[in-house]
Design a protein around this motif. Structure first.
Motif, PDB file in Angstrom:
ATOM      1  N   PHE A  61       0.867  -1.176   0.000  1.00  0.00           N
ATOM      2  CA  PHE A  61       0.000   0.000   0.000  1.00  0.00           C
ATOM      3  C   PHE A  61       0.900   1.221   0.000  1.00  0.00           C
ATOM      4  O   PHE A  61       2.087   1.133   0.324  1.00  0.00           O
ATOM      5  CB  PHE A  61      -0.953   0.011   1.203  1.00  0.00           C
ATOM      6  CG  PHE A  61      -0.306  -0.356   2.507  1.00  0.00           C
ATOM      7  CD1 PHE A  61       0.381   0.592   3.254  1.00  0.00           C
ATOM      8  CD2 PHE A  61      -0.381  -1.655   2.993  1.00  0.00           C
ATOM      9  CE1 PHE A  61       0.978   0.255   4.454  1.00  0.00           C
ATOM     10  CE2 PHE A  61       0.219  -1.993   4.194  1.00  0.00           C
ATOM     11  CZ  PHE A  61       0.900  -1.038   4.930  1.00  0.00           C
ATOM     12  N   ILE A  77      -1.139   5.607   3.203  1.00  0.00           N
ATOM     13  CA  ILE A  77      -2.437   5.474   3.871  1.00  0.00           C
ATOM     14  C   ILE A  77      -2.264   5.727   5.367  1.00  0.00           C
ATOM     15  O   ILE A  77      -1.170   5.651   5.906  1.00  0.00           O
ATOM     16  CB  ILE A  77      -3.112   4.111   3.601  1.00  0.00           C
ATOM     17  CG1 ILE A  77      -2.285   2.944   4.131  1.00  0.00           C
ATOM     18  CG2 ILE A  77      -3.389   3.944   2.103  1.00  0.00           C
ATOM     19  CD1 ILE A  77      -2.964   1.586   3.973  1.00  0.00           C
ATOM     20  N   THR A  78      -3.363   6.042   6.029  1.00  0.00           N
ATOM     21  CA  THR A  78      -3.340   6.360   7.459  1.00  0.00           C
ATOM     22  C   THR A  78      -3.144   5.100   8.302  1.00  0.00           C
ATOM     23  O   THR A  78      -3.329   3.978   7.822  1.00  0.00           O
ATOM     24  CB  THR A  78      -4.654   7.031   7.880  1.00  0.00           C
ATOM     25  OG1 THR A  78      -5.715   6.090   7.692  1.00  0.00           O
ATOM     26  CG2 THR A  78      -4.909   8.312   7.101  1.00  0.00           C
ATOM     27  N   ASP A 104      -5.040   3.911  10.689  1.00  0.00           N
ATOM     28  CA  ASP A 104      -6.273   3.120  10.771  1.00  0.00           C
ATOM     29  C   ASP A 104      -6.470   2.261   9.529  1.00  0.00           C
ATOM     30  O   ASP A 104      -6.898   1.113   9.612  1.00  0.00           O
ATOM     31  CB  ASP A 104      -7.488   4.024  10.975  1.00  0.00           C
ATOM     32  CG  ASP A 104      -7.546   4.621  12.376  1.00  0.00           C
ATOM     33  OD1 ASP A 104      -6.838   4.112  13.281  1.00  0.00           O
ATOM     34  OD2 ASP A 104      -8.294   5.593  12.563  1.00  0.00           O
ATOM     35  N   ARG A 105      -6.154   2.828   8.373  1.00  0.00           N
ATOM     36  CA  ARG A 105      -6.304   2.066   7.125  1.00  0.00           C
ATOM     37  C   ARG A 105      -5.267   0.954   7.024  1.00  0.00           C
ATOM     38  O   ARG A 105      -5.562  -0.111   6.486  1.00  0.00           O
ATOM     39  CB  ARG A 105      -6.240   2.992   5.918  1.00  0.00           C
ATOM     40  CG  ARG A 105      -7.520   3.834   5.822  1.00  0.00           C
ATOM     41  CD  ARG A 105      -7.652   4.612   4.545  1.00  0.00           C
ATOM     42  NE  ARG A 105      -7.614   3.748   3.375  1.00  0.00           N
ATOM     43  CZ  ARG A 105      -7.175   4.121   2.174  1.00  0.00           C
ATOM     44  NH1 ARG A 105      -6.741   5.348   1.977  1.00  0.00           N
ATOM     45  NH2 ARG A 105      -7.175   3.286   1.163  1.00  0.00           N
ATOM     46  N   THR A 146      -4.045  -0.759   9.600  1.00  0.00           N
ATOM     47  CA  THR A 146      -4.555  -1.823  10.472  1.00  0.00           C
ATOM     48  C   THR A 146      -5.691  -2.575   9.783  1.00  0.00           C
ATOM     49  O   THR A 146      -5.726  -3.812   9.784  1.00  0.00           O
ATOM     50  CB  THR A 146      -5.015  -1.236  11.819  1.00  0.00           C
ATOM     51  OG1 THR A 146      -3.881  -0.627  12.455  1.00  0.00           O
ATOM     52  CG2 THR A 146      -5.592  -2.311  12.720  1.00  0.00           C
ATOM     53  N   ALA A 147      -6.610  -1.847   9.161  1.00  0.00           N
ATOM     54  CA  ALA A 147      -7.725  -2.493   8.455  1.00  0.00           C
ATOM     55  C   ALA A 147      -7.219  -3.363   7.298  1.00  0.00           C
ATOM     56  O   ALA A 147      -7.721  -4.473   7.087  1.00  0.00           O
ATOM     57  CB  ALA A 147      -8.704  -1.443   7.938  1.00  0.00           C
ATOM     58  N   ARG A 148      -6.225  -2.884   6.559  1.00  0.00           N
ATOM     59  CA  ARG A 148      -5.665  -3.668   5.449  1.00  0.00           C
ATOM     60  C   ARG A 148      -5.012  -4.943   5.935  1.00  0.00           C
ATOM     61  O   ARG A 148      -5.151  -5.996   5.324  1.00  0.00           O
ATOM     62  CB  ARG A 148      -4.601  -2.879   4.700  1.00  0.00           C
ATOM     63  CG  ARG A 148      -5.056  -1.918   3.724  1.00  0.00           C
ATOM     64  CD  ARG A 148      -5.180  -2.437   2.289  1.00  0.00           C
ATOM     65  NE  ARG A 148      -5.812  -1.358   1.594  1.00  0.00           N
ATOM     66  CZ  ARG A 148      -5.190  -0.527   0.786  1.00  0.00           C
ATOM     67  NH1 ARG A 148      -3.949  -0.724   0.477  1.00  0.00           N
ATOM     68  NH2 ARG A 148      -5.832   0.476   0.255  1.00  0.00           N
ATOM     69  N   GLU A 188      -7.668  -7.382   7.019  1.00  0.00           N
ATOM     70  CA  GLU A 188      -8.295  -7.960   5.826  1.00  0.00           C
ATOM     71  C   GLU A 188      -7.395  -9.005   5.181  1.00  0.00           C
ATOM     72  O   GLU A 188      -7.857 -10.064   4.757  1.00  0.00           O
ATOM     73  CB  GLU A 188      -8.632  -6.847   4.824  1.00  0.00           C
ATOM     74  CG  GLU A 188      -9.503  -7.306   3.688  1.00  0.00           C
ATOM     75  CD  GLU A 188     -10.879  -7.806   4.125  1.00  0.00           C
ATOM     76  OE1 GLU A 188     -11.409  -8.708   3.449  1.00  0.00           O
ATOM     77  OE2 GLU A 188     -11.419  -7.320   5.125  1.00  0.00           O
TER      78      GLU A 188
END
Length: 180
Positions: free
Chosen positions: A22, A25-26, A28-29, A31-33, A36
């Motif tokens: 990636f 990205i921030t 939070d994003r 961690t979400a990535r 996922e």
């Protein structure tokens, strides 16, 4: 730590996260990535995947009677469950939660992402790291994180033997140019 195939599970997850990439990205994003990617990896193993699953560890007072949450829990046929927590910080509560999960017979994995270094987890917890780089974003954006997949590329082939490359004489002044 004897949790059966925990080492193989960790090696497999590590291989999957090496492919993750990636750009800008921030936190939070990121961690979400990562969550996922872990869930996709587990589903690819044929396991049932539960996001935000209930942990065996109760919350502290005043929320006693409620339980912590695990980022990803995996039910496996004929093998102990796998639980995965994803963090960029070294939280003592996360370590305690994963120790409780390991004590309950689960393969406990702590995925840590960031620039490192990453401290060792408790002995019953496996560590998988996901190195990223960061830069300061424009005003109001905060830090932005980037991860490029591991690339173990061999060096390019070099010419070998006579006649495979043209030799070019470079003009190198032998005298001081200011004296002529």
């Amino acid at each position: 730590m004897d949790d059966g195939d925990g080492g193989q599970v960790v090696a497999s997850l590590t291989g999957r996260l090496r492919q993750l990439s990636f750009v800008d990205i921030t936190a939070d994003r990121v961690t979400a990535r990562v969550i996922e990617a872990v869930a996709d990896w587990a589903a690819g193993q044929g396991w049932r995947v539960y996001r935000r699953a209930r942990s065996v560890m109760p919350l502290p007072a005043p929320m006693s009677g409620q339980f912590s949450i695990i980022d990803v829990a995996c039910a496996r046929p004929d093998a102990p469950p796998v639980v995965v927590e994803v963090d960029r910080t070294d939280r003592a509560r996360t370590a305690e939660k994963l120790v409780a999960e390991a004590t309950a017979g689960r393969v406990a994995i702590w995925v840590r992402w960031g620039t490192g270094p990453f401290g060792a987890p408790p002995p019953t917890v496996h560590l998988v790291t996901c190195a990223v780089t960061h830069r300061n974003g424009s005003a109001g954006q905060g830090r932005l994180y980037t991860r490029r997949p591991d690339t173990d590329r061999p060096p390019p082939a070099h010419s070998s033997g006579p006649g495979t490359a043209d030799v070019v004489e470079l003009p190198i002044p032998l005298d001081d140019p200011g004296t002529s």
